[in-house]
Design an enzyme around this catalytic site. Sequence first.
Site, PDB file in Angstrom:
ATOM      1  N   SER A  69      42.823   0.889  13.358  1.00  0.00           N
ATOM      2  CA  SER A  69      42.618  -0.042  12.246  1.00  0.00           C
ATOM      3  C   SER A  69      41.165  -0.477  12.234  1.00  0.00           C
ATOM      4  O   SER A  69      40.485  -0.439  13.265  1.00  0.00           O
ATOM      5  CB  SER A  69      43.522  -1.279  12.372  1.00  0.00           C
ATOM      6  OG  SER A  69      43.126  -2.076  13.477  1.00  0.00           O
ATOM      7  N   CYS A  70      40.694  -0.872  11.051  1.00  0.00           N
ATOM      8  CA  CYS A  70      39.341  -1.420  10.917  1.00  0.00           C
ATOM      9  C   CYS A  70      39.391  -2.533   9.872  1.00  0.00           C
ATOM     10  O   CYS A  70      40.400  -2.677   9.168  1.00  0.00           O
ATOM     11  CB  CYS A  70      38.336  -0.336  10.532  1.00  0.00           C
ATOM     12  SG  CYS A  70      38.523   0.320   8.862  1.00  0.00           S
ATOM     13  N   PRO A  71      38.329  -3.337   9.746  1.00  0.00           N
ATOM     14  CA  PRO A  71      38.388  -4.504   8.863  1.00  0.00           C
ATOM     15  C   PRO A  71      38.767  -4.210   7.420  1.00  0.00           C
ATOM     16  O   PRO A  71      39.467  -5.003   6.793  1.00  0.00           O
ATOM     17  CB  PRO A  71      36.976  -5.087   8.961  1.00  0.00           C
ATOM     18  CG  PRO A  71      36.527  -4.710  10.334  1.00  0.00           C
ATOM     19  CD  PRO A  71      37.096  -3.342  10.569  1.00  0.00           C
TER      20      PRO A  71
END
Length: 701
Positions: free
Chosen positions: A199-201
């Site tokens: 996941s990333c922002p």
Amino acid sequence: MSLITEEQVVLDLTGADRHEATRRLAERLVASGRCTDLDTFLDDVRKREETMATGLPGGIGIPHARSTAITEPSLVFGRATGEGGGIDWGAKDGPATLVFLIAAPEGGGDAHMQMLPKLARALMKKDFKAALAAATSEAEVVRIVSAEVELDQPAGAATPTAAAASAGASGRTGAAASGSVATAEAPGGRTLNLVGVTSCPTGIAHTYMAAEGLENAAKAAGHTMLVETQGSAGSKPLSAAQIAAADAVIFAHDLPVKDAGRFAGKPLVDVGVKKGISDGPALVLQAERLVAEWDADPSKREAAAAAAASAGSSGGLVSKVEEGASTATKVRQWLMTGVSYMIPFVAAGGILIALSFMLAQIALGQDGAIQIVKYGLTAEGQFNIAQNFNPFSLTSWAALLFVIGGASFGFLVPILSGFIAFAIADRPGLVPGIVGGAVASTMGAGFLGGLVTGLLGGFVARWVSGWNVAKGVRGVMPVVVIPLLSSLITIGLFITVLGRPIKGITDGLNSWLTGMTGASSIILGIILGAMMGFDLGGPVNKVAYAFATTGLAAAGASTDAPQLKIMAAVMAAGMVAPLSMALATTIRPHLFSEPERENGKAAWLLGFSFISEGAIPFAAADPVRIIASSVVGSAVTGALAMLFGTTLRAPHGGIWVLPLIGNFLLFLVALAAGVLVMTGIVVTLKSRETNLAEIDATATV
């Protein structure tokens, strides 16, 4: 419309720095009508860059952002030229020559959003990057990119650029999202089953590139790998069976992993998302080493298993909904999600109020609890202690604890309602659920009102989220339209139609519980105790536990409310099975196998900690005798706890919250009685089996 057009290709991208280059790319989106406010979009991109540089190894730049200024998911491609061979985008290995500006609307959730993960995965392929570097026209770039991300391309299908790759190269676009597994024969070692989460922002690029990097690295090492991508295209959670079969877990994430407790008890490699892109082989090697360490030292696996059992116990959080579950299972899991998020508020508030009453009785005598309520709050319910707090006064400390605990209790129904709605509709359900729960609490509808607003708010939010709206409205759907309409419909219906009937039901239930005496309270204790002992942490056990914990919201400042008696009975009954099996393996060890005797030692701690799952290994090996004994023993404890009038404000803790239990000596008597009954039944049944086996053996001789 397509994700990229010839107008959105710049083959001679230049700029003093990445910000200037980004502006030039973004101007193409303005020209194509896909960006309504250039400065707003560039601000969003810059904020994303400040979170983490978007330059990647291999000469790649992927500036990206979600923005209200973007009307539909879009790409702009730039091939950097000029001095230095590219533009510095923050990657350690040098400047970027291939740049993709990825733009997504704030609430993008339509089919086009599925194309962005495919592009992110394509960027991990050498042949794809080589084709872009060699392209001679804008039209050729569009064809190369479209071949990778077009909507009707089946997951896993070979693309024009991937077709030239060897059989060992990855052509599996979207593999993690579809649940496919990369497999290969392990080179000279054990083949591991690995799972991971990325996941990333923004959930647009890094999430999917990290998944592709991990899958490729696992395949090259001869292992299998499944990755759950928690990104913009949605997330298909790994199943319980897939996680159970995993030898190790790799988290490559810059956001908290959703429902991370699912992976408890497994060797874990935990890094930032960029490590998944750049250091996939090293992460897989680290996972291999952890598995080898755990295999060499079984105590590590046993300790992790115990921790996992604790996380999954009656007070543990649960995941939202299993894929493919029946309607009844979905409803149960929706409700249990709300309960699981509510429990920390119950624990904090209940323990603080209990401690407050303990201090009040020391300072003010038997009526201290009543006096402390008046001392802590004014007649209008304001914080009286704020003006009168004396750090040297025991009474002041008691009042302070009461006020804080009461504030925590005030969130029980809103949180219950909000996370039921969250389980149904994800984040869009939070606003109608939480606000609806607050209204239900204000109207006196209690936890039943919270259940109704949670279910109603979740379904309404999911319905509104599924509307097919115009492009100009998509950006404001998640921040304005969905919360506004779902709250209006949910809370409006509750106030005008549903609230008063549910309040009447709640009042009737409270009156019934308050009026319970003698035989009726014993019968309720028998039923709840039997439910706690039936499936040891399973659905029936959870229903009884949820009934007890949600009831705590109605206990208020009372010291002998029936809800407190129910909580004490449920916890005592839930401790019976593991403690009984621990005792049985101690006094009659020859009736059990060596693994069962070892499990019996661990069951002492699990039982004293109110972790019913400590008896599961015994029930799995001998379900009929163990479950029957558990139901009887737990029912005895539940009945006696209700008869003795024991009370408890804490929703969990076992003997470790003994000072907070009302009539704690009688609580222990009720617990001991149930443990002795169950132990006696187990030993008798197992001894009978052993005797019959010996008779059969003698007859055979």
